[in-house]
Enzyme design. Structure first.
Site, PDB file in Angstrom:
ATOM      1  N   HIS A 102       0.877  -1.178   0.000  1.00 31.21           N
ATOM      2  CA  HIS A 102       0.000   0.000   0.000  1.00 31.21           C
ATOM      3  C   HIS A 102       0.912   1.224   0.000  1.00 31.21           C
ATOM      4  O   HIS A 102       1.976   1.200   0.632  1.00 31.21           O
ATOM      5  CB  HIS A 102      -0.826   0.121   1.280  1.00 31.21           C
ATOM      6  CG  HIS A 102      -1.751  -1.005   1.587  1.00 31.21           C
ATOM      7  ND1 HIS A 102      -1.359  -2.123   2.257  1.00 31.21           N
ATOM      8  CD2 HIS A 102      -3.080  -1.140   1.368  1.00 31.21           C
ATOM      9  CE1 HIS A 102      -2.401  -2.924   2.431  1.00 31.21           C
ATOM     10  NE2 HIS A 102      -3.456  -2.361   1.895  1.00 31.21           N
ATOM     11  N   ASP A 105       2.282   2.049   3.362  1.00 26.28           N
ATOM     12  CA  ASP A 105       3.208   1.100   4.009  1.00 26.28           C
ATOM     13  C   ASP A 105       4.642   1.558   3.809  1.00 26.28           C
ATOM     14  O   ASP A 105       5.485   1.370   4.676  1.00 26.28           O
ATOM     15  CB  ASP A 105       3.163  -0.305   3.360  1.00 26.28           C
ATOM     16  CG  ASP A 105       1.797  -0.941   3.369  1.00 26.28           C
ATOM     17  OD1 ASP A 105       0.986  -0.581   4.229  1.00 26.28           O
ATOM     18  OD2 ASP A 105       1.556  -1.807   2.493  1.00 26.28           O
TER      19      ASP A 105
HETATM   20  C1  XLS Z   1      -7.523  -6.761   4.352  1.00 29.14           C
HETATM   21  C2  XLS Z   1      -7.053  -6.963   2.997  1.00 29.14           C
HETATM   22  C3  XLS Z   1      -5.900  -6.077   2.573  1.00 29.14           C
HETATM   23  C4  XLS Z   1      -5.765  -6.036   1.087  1.00 29.14           C
HETATM   24  C5  XLS Z   1      -4.948  -4.919   0.550  1.00 29.14           C
HETATM   25  O1  XLS Z   1      -8.226  -7.555   4.927  1.00 29.14           O
HETATM   26  O2  XLS Z   1      -6.737  -8.310   2.817  1.00 29.14           O
HETATM   27  O3  XLS Z   1      -4.720  -6.493   3.194  1.00 29.14           O
HETATM   28  O4  XLS Z   1      -5.256  -7.236   0.587  1.00 29.14           O
HETATM   29  O5  XLS Z   1      -5.519  -3.698   0.808  1.00 29.14           O
END
Ligand code: XLS
Ligand code: NI
Ligand code: NI
Length: 441
Positions: A102, A105
């Protein structure tokens, strides 16, 4: 250059099923060919940045537990830089060729969007350099539209259009940097696109907003000539009580309603499918049957816990069935198996990250071997052919081709009497499937 994972000196190697070394692969042999492709090509394993490098182990009852030697600096940019170093060191040692992130991140938010974008640009330059050095590429990028308080009532589904605007600006930038890094895809997970209570929610309006948002993203994708695949990642609940992208089937309906079918595929996450009351392979089977299976977030839930525990997948049968559907749909093209999984709070040492990924990569390698054997033997095909055989004969064909009306079917039934039943053979199928799981080399 500092070394952040000194407990693993050299890249993890394949040592075969007899090895007793927990820091070696027993089944995942990247260059081994199965059904015409190497294991590496089948899986396209990716490490996720958020859980693996940013996860702290904090939960609603306690603070951080993870020991992460790279997370020492109190300066946000220096911290981001050290984390990026550590991430590429880890991924190189593990031998994984893809990563996912993200925007937030990898780079800290600044005082305003301009400053935030500057931080992101700074980190993207470093990421590009690291990708080049290591040969690791970006499976997909995404934007975090759920952590900041401005998104507490959703991003594109927010009652306030100014929040929609902010989310649009953020996704615009995230798409640009994903393109810059050569990302093969871009994922839209619903974040807080849902509701806590219907009492204050206009769900029809919110669905239209989400439809508009994704259409604008498609427009921008064309404008900047970003060739990556767009994914929607279904999830039924958490953090909200109800998430609009509930499961593969409801996302499918949503894409059709808003004219988005040509532009999206699904990123199916195991634990999201189980939260929706399905099995992992149900959502894979649904997406695959409808030509919308694109990528997978590999993890697993806990049968006794009702939230997204994001554990590392280790169950051979689940991995085998998942690989079966992935191969059936023709294998990954732009997608891959992204470990959207986190080590448990008590597994706080850096080396636990290796055990987790190695264990899961091996579980999928076993799964692939089993799936390949099931496919070669036409295990399910034979079973289904036998069960549905009537539909390939005169009566079935005539019904489906439109030759038979209700009146004709009544006449048929009057003439032929009670239909013959046949056993579903569930236990036999389970017994045989277990044989496949236990005889794998
Ligand atoms: C959350 C999601 C997230 C997505 C990416 O539950 O799995 O991690 O994969 O935004
Ligand atoms: Ni996910
Ligand atoms: Ni998840």
């Amino acid at each position: 250059m500092p070394e952040f994972f000194p407990e693993v000196k050299k890249p993890i190697k394949y040592e075969g099923p007899k090895s007793k070394n927990p820091l070696a692969f027993k089944h995942y042999n990247p260059k081994q060919k199965i059904l015409g492709k190497t294991m590496e090509q089948h899986f396209r394993f990716a490490v996720c940045y958020w859980h693996t490098f940013k996860g702290t182990g904090a939960d609603p009852f306690g603070s951080a537990t993870m020991v992460r030697p790279y997370a020492a600096s109190s300066d946000p940019l220096a911290l981001a830089e050290a984390t990026m170093e550590a991430a590429f060191e880890f991924m190189s040692k593990l031998g994984v060729k893809f990563w996912t992130f993200h925007d937030r991140d990898i780079a800290p938010e600044g005082e305003n969007l301009t400053e935030t974008n500057k931080n992101l640009d700074h980190m993207i330059k470093i990421a590009a350099k690291k990708q080049k050095e290591t040969g690791i590429s970006l499976l997909w990028g995404t934007a975090n539209l759920f952590s900041h308080p401005r998104y507490m009532a959703g991003a594109s589904t927010n009652p306030n259009p100014a929040v929609f605007a902010h989310a649009a600006a953020q996704v615009k930038k995230a798409m640009e940097v994903t393109k810059e890094l050569g990302g093969e895809g871009y994922t839209f997970w619903g974040g807080r696109e849902g509701y806590d209570t219907l009492l204050n929610t206009d769900l029809a309006r919110e669905a239209d907003q989400l439809g508009k948002f994704l259409n604008l993203a498609v427009d921008y994708k064309k404008a900047i000539r970003f060739k990556g695949q767009f994914y929607i990642e279904p999830k039924p609940k958490e953090p909200t009580k109800h998430q609009y992208d509930f499961d593969a089937q409801s996302c499918h309906a949503f894409l059709q309603k808003y004219g988005l079918m040509d532009h999206f595929k699904m990123n199916i996450e195991a634990n999201h499918a189980t939260l929706a009351g399905h099995s992992f392979h149900h959502d894979l089977a649904y997406a695959s049957a409808n030509g919308i299976l694109g990528s997978v977030d590999a993890n697993r839930g806990d049968r006794l816990l009702g939230w997204d525990t994001d554990q590392f997948p280790m169950d051979f049968q689940e991995c085998a069935l998942a690989m079966y559907y992935i191969i059936k749909m023709g294998g990954f093209k732009t997608g891959g198996l992204n470990f959207d999984a986190k080590v448990r709070r008590q597994s706080y040492e850096p080396v636990d990250l290796f055990y987790a990924h190695i264990g899961s990569m091996d579980a999928f390698a076993v799964g692939l071997k089993v799936a390949a054997k099931l496919l070669k033997d036409k295990f399910f095909e034979k079973l289904l052919k036998q069960r549905y055989g009537g539909w390939d004969k005169a009566l079935g064909k005539d019904i489906l081709s439109g030759k038979m009306s209700f009146k004709d079917l009544e006449a048929y039934t009057m003439k032929n009497g009670e239909p013959k039943t046949q056993s579903g053979r569930q236990e036999l199928t389970e017994l045989l499937l277990n044989e496949y799981l236990t005889t794998i080399s």
